[in-house]
Design a protein around this motif. Structure first.
Motif, PDB file in Angstrom:
ATOM      1  N   THR A  71       0.810  -1.162  -0.020  1.00  0.00           N
ATOM      2  CA  THR A  71       0.039   0.168  -0.049  1.00  0.00           C
ATOM      3  C   THR A  71       0.832   1.314   0.045  1.00  0.00           C
ATOM      4  O   THR A  71       0.547   2.215  -0.827  1.00  0.00           O
ATOM      5  CB  THR A  71      -1.041  -0.074   1.253  1.00  0.00           C
ATOM      6  N   ALA A  91      -4.970  -2.550   5.285  1.00  0.00           N
ATOM      7  CA  ALA A  91      -4.398  -2.498   6.464  1.00  0.00           C
ATOM      8  C   ALA A  91      -5.086  -3.663   7.026  1.00  0.00           C
ATOM      9  O   ALA A  91      -6.217  -3.815   6.917  1.00  0.00           O
ATOM     10  CB  ALA A  91      -4.675  -1.122   7.030  1.00  0.00           C
ATOM     11  N   LEU A 102      -3.597   3.813  10.242  1.00  0.00           N
ATOM     12  CA  LEU A 102      -4.475   4.697   9.220  1.00  0.00           C
ATOM     13  C   LEU A 102      -3.967   6.029   8.940  1.00  0.00           C
ATOM     14  O   LEU A 102      -3.859   6.660   7.850  1.00  0.00           O
ATOM     15  CB  LEU A 102      -6.026   4.359   9.294  1.00  0.00           C
ATOM     16  N   ASP A 103      -3.592   6.480  10.255  1.00  0.00           N
ATOM     17  CA  ASP A 103      -3.287   7.957  10.555  1.00  0.00           C
ATOM     18  C   ASP A 103      -1.747   7.954   9.924  1.00  0.00           C
ATOM     19  O   ASP A 103      -1.506   9.079   9.355  1.00  0.00           O
ATOM     20  CB  ASP A 103      -3.184   8.371  12.060  1.00  0.00           C
ATOM     21  N   LEU A 106      -2.119   7.795   5.937  1.00  0.00           N
ATOM     22  CA  LEU A 106      -2.632   9.207   5.346  1.00  0.00           C
ATOM     23  C   LEU A 106      -1.424  10.397   5.478  1.00  0.00           C
ATOM     24  O   LEU A 106      -1.592  11.211   4.491  1.00  0.00           O
ATOM     25  CB  LEU A 106      -3.881   9.551   6.297  1.00  0.00           C
ATOM     26  N   LEU A 117     -10.270   1.102   1.743  1.00  0.00           N
ATOM     27  CA  LEU A 117      -9.509   0.112   2.299  1.00  0.00           C
ATOM     28  C   LEU A 117     -10.177  -1.165   1.532  1.00  0.00           C
ATOM     29  O   LEU A 117     -11.095  -1.206   1.328  1.00  0.00           O
ATOM     30  CB  LEU A 117      -9.476  -0.185   3.530  1.00  0.00           C
ATOM     31  N   VAL A 142     -11.699   3.138   9.616  1.00  0.00           N
ATOM     32  CA  VAL A 142     -11.979   3.236   8.418  1.00  0.00           C
ATOM     33  C   VAL A 142     -12.950   4.456   8.192  1.00  0.00           C
ATOM     34  O   VAL A 142     -12.350   5.636   7.502  1.00  0.00           O
ATOM     35  CB  VAL A 142     -12.205   2.106   7.622  1.00  0.00           C
ATOM     36  N   ARG A 145     -12.287   8.156   9.501  1.00  0.00           N
ATOM     37  CA  ARG A 145     -11.068   8.817   8.890  1.00  0.00           C
ATOM     38  C   ARG A 145     -11.573   9.216   7.247  1.00  0.00           C
ATOM     39  O   ARG A 145     -10.752   9.719   6.590  1.00  0.00           O
ATOM     40  CB  ARG A 145      -9.855   7.934   8.781  1.00  0.00           C
ATOM     41  N   LEU A 147     -12.662   7.387   4.895  1.00  0.00           N
ATOM     42  CA  LEU A 147     -12.157   6.575   4.079  1.00  0.00           C
ATOM     43  C   LEU A 147     -13.445   5.533   3.690  1.00  0.00           C
ATOM     44  O   LEU A 147     -14.371   5.446   4.317  1.00  0.00           O
ATOM     45  CB  LEU A 147     -11.012   5.480   4.237  1.00  0.00           C
ATOM     46  N   TYR A 149     -14.741   1.775   1.642  1.00  0.00           N
ATOM     47  CA  TYR A 149     -14.406   0.400   1.651  1.00  0.00           C
ATOM     48  C   TYR A 149     -14.859  -0.218   0.559  1.00  0.00           C
ATOM     49  O   TYR A 149     -15.902  -0.249   0.282  1.00  0.00           O
ATOM     50  CB  TYR A 149     -15.066  -0.531   3.202  1.00  0.00           C
TER      51      TYR A 149
END
Length: 307
Positions: A71, A91, A102-103, A106, A117, A142, A145, A147, A149
């Motif tokens: 990734t 992830a 994730l942080d 990003l 994700l 997820v 933030r 995002l 899926y």
């Protein structure tokens, strides 16, 4: 077909460099023809067939292996590769540290390109994997933030996707490869029933991708694919469908250009607005890609597509 300046977005393709990172799944003898490196330049030179007069404009690169470094590679590549507009990464959703990971992704190189994700649920034997408490905790991270899926399941696992949609109405979801309908078997009844249940949830969209590799690789026809397309168009509508090539996996069953020609045929009779949704609009909205120029939208809406 008159060329148009409207964009064509490939919302699902893969890239890998076997000199840089192994892809163990390619050890399958049936995959020998794609057991080599595939790059953005390879996609550019391959994807030459227009759809509804549109030529490839930008793409969404999708993870292949459950590996954070892959990734990170894709995100760094997106930062320097103008063809890639977004990345679907991986992830470990079961990890208690998923939020921190994730942080970090990003905030890292190319992190702004991470939009979704994906986990290869198709390979999980647990019939309730997407409903595991640790997975749901990861999916909440997820969602929190901003995002999306990507849901990768086989047709017999679609009930998990339906329950995911029910339990996470505020997590944008896209069904990869239309839930892998068993086209080669010819019995689509169970798949259709589950897809209709899933499509009842308006926050779920669907990729028109990966269908030719679910058909007979040597003998499939447009009509084989049309049986699935007609269901998808009916239950999702064009505003919730997006084109994806699944390149280079698509090479196993005809390749990018043959799939593009098939989608061109399936769009016959659709309005310009509907074509724009399938070929650009849905992917742009879902993956938050750069907005389409106004003149391109006008071109796309100007006529009904014919072959």
């Amino acid at each position: 077909m008159t060329p148009t300046t409207a964009p064509l977005i490939d919302a699902h393709h893969h890239l890998w460099d076997l000199d840089q990172r192994p892809q163990p799944w390619l050890d399958d003898p049936a995959l020998a023809t794609i057991r080599r490196t595939f790059t953005p330049d390879g996609l550019r030179t391959t994807a030459t067939r227009p759809i509804a007069g549109r030529r490839l404009h930008s793409t969404v690169a999708v993870q292949c292996v459950p590996d954070v470094p892959e990734t990170e590679d894709l995100l760094a590549l997106a930062e320097r590769e103008p063809l890639i507009g977004a990345v679907v990464g991986w992830a470990d959703l079961t990890s208690p540290a998923i939020g921190d990971l994730l942080d970090r992704l990003l905030a890292g190189p190319g992190g702004t390109y991470l939009r979704s994700l994906r986990h290869l649920v198709q390979g999980e034997t647990d019939p309730e994997w997407l409903q595991r408490p640790d997975v749901e905790r990861g999916l909440a991270a997820v969602r929190d933030r901003g995002l999306c899926y990507d849901v990768l399941v086989r047709s017999h696992q679609l009930d998990q996707a339906v329950r995911l949609a029910e339990r996470f109405p505020d997590l944008p979801q896209v069904l990869d490869h239309a839930g892998k309908p068993p086209i080669a078997d010819g019995d689509l009844a169970d798949w259709e029933r589950q897809v209709r249940l899933l499509a009842a949830h308006p926050h779920v969209v669907c990729k028109v991708s990966g269908l030719i590799t679910e058909a007979d690789h040597e003998k499939w026809t447009v009509d084989d694919i049309r049986a699935v397309w007609d269901v998808l168009l009916s239950v999702f509508g064009p505003g919730r469908l997006m084109f994806g090539s699944d390149w280079p996996v698509a090479n196993l069953a005809g390749g990018w250009n043959r799939w593009a020609a098939t989608v061109d045929a399936l769009l016959d009779g659709c309005s310009g607005t509907e074509i724009h949704a399938v070929l650009a609009g849905t992917a742009t909205a879902f993956y938050r890609l750069p907005s389409v120029p106004e003149e391109a939208e006008v071109t796309a809406d100007s006529a009904t597509h014919t072959i």
